[in-house]
Design an enzyme around this catalytic site. Sequence first.
Site, PDB file in Angstrom:
ATOM      1  N   GLY A  11      40.728  49.426  36.554  1.00  0.00           N
ATOM      2  CA  GLY A  11      40.846  48.543  35.381  1.00  0.00           C
ATOM      3  C   GLY A  11      39.781  47.460  35.416  1.00  0.00           C
ATOM      4  N   ASP A 130      46.833  41.229  42.981  1.00  0.00           N
ATOM      5  CA  ASP A 130      47.791  41.941  43.832  1.00  0.00           C
ATOM      6  C   ASP A 130      47.138  42.531  45.082  1.00  0.00           C
ATOM      7  OD1 ASP A 130      46.254  43.758  42.481  1.00  0.00           O
ATOM      8  OD2 ASP A 130      47.897  45.096  41.935  1.00  0.00           O
TER       9      ASP A 130
END
Length: 324
Positions: A11, A130
């Site tokens: 992404g 993350d």
Amino acid sequence: MKKIAVLTSGGDSPGMNAAIRSVVRTCAYHGIECLGVYQGYEGLIEGDFKPMDARSVKGIINKGGTILKSARSKGFRTEEGRKKAHKQLIDAGVEGLVVIGGDGSFTGALIFNQEFNFPVMGIPGTIDNDIYGTSHTLGFDTALNTVVDAIDKIRDTASSHNRLFFVEVMGRDVGHIALNAGIAGGAEEILIPEEDLGLDRLVESLNRSRKSGKTSSIVIVAEGDKIGKNIFELKDYVDENMEGYDVRVSVLGHMQRGGAPSCFDRVLASRMGVKAVESLLEGETNYMVGLLDNSIGVTPLEKAIKGKSKINLELLRVSDIMST
Ligand code: ATP
């Protein structure tokens, strides 16, 4: 080492262009060549390379997205695909690879290194924050500012109409965006994947806010929140179990990935690019660069992939106190 390649994978996130610029200019500074790889690992397999000099990255530090494009490559998940990629790199005379992406991209890089002993270095680019081994991933700060701006705007309409808004933000497995942007945007409740608040407690808390004089409320919901199956079911439940509010839903979606990178992300990207190239030049491999205690350091890729980035418990408490 005379030639390094750089790619963006997975992404996209704001700050990837600033990181590409930094990698290219650090190569130029040290007098080595840099190749840009288009479409992530897909371009590596196809040999979609372009030589990049210091001037080729002018005017991109302030641009969102990635000029090298990003892709999810099925081919790179196969041994055959990785063999082709390796041949392309060797044929082009490349001796080290900088991968800007998330943990999936790092897993690919690590496997590639283990198979061909090819030097790789990771730069964490994802808005979700993350990844273990860095307090901030590239794009996280920009995404937070985008979300806070959206919350501010939603609050205007919420307070004009006595509405309760559920606002969904990105974060399938982690609640970093929800928690930070929720506090900054003055949310009444923040629902994150790490904590199962329970529907009854949510309604109880909203009722308490109402009794204390609040006429509108904003609840931030991370995509991966566990208590509702999805944000629309949450809305239905609250609609049925609370009176007096007009309940609405706003899903922020992909806008969170776009936009000009913040000052913080531009500086972080510049620092990370320098560290990634200089680490390769020093003979290091299989590391991810990251921000730790305001210093740029490195973490073994394996740890960065397997480790969990933990939610800040102090922030959870602050958020509870702020919603009093
Ligand atoms: P984001 O966090 O934004 O999803 P990501 O880097 O984790 O970014 P992924 O789609 O998981 O995104 O991975 C990007 C690419 O990395 C995949 O399309 C694939 O080409 C490669 N990749 C991921 N896992 C592996 C693996 N186990 N083996 C080889 N390649 C992999």
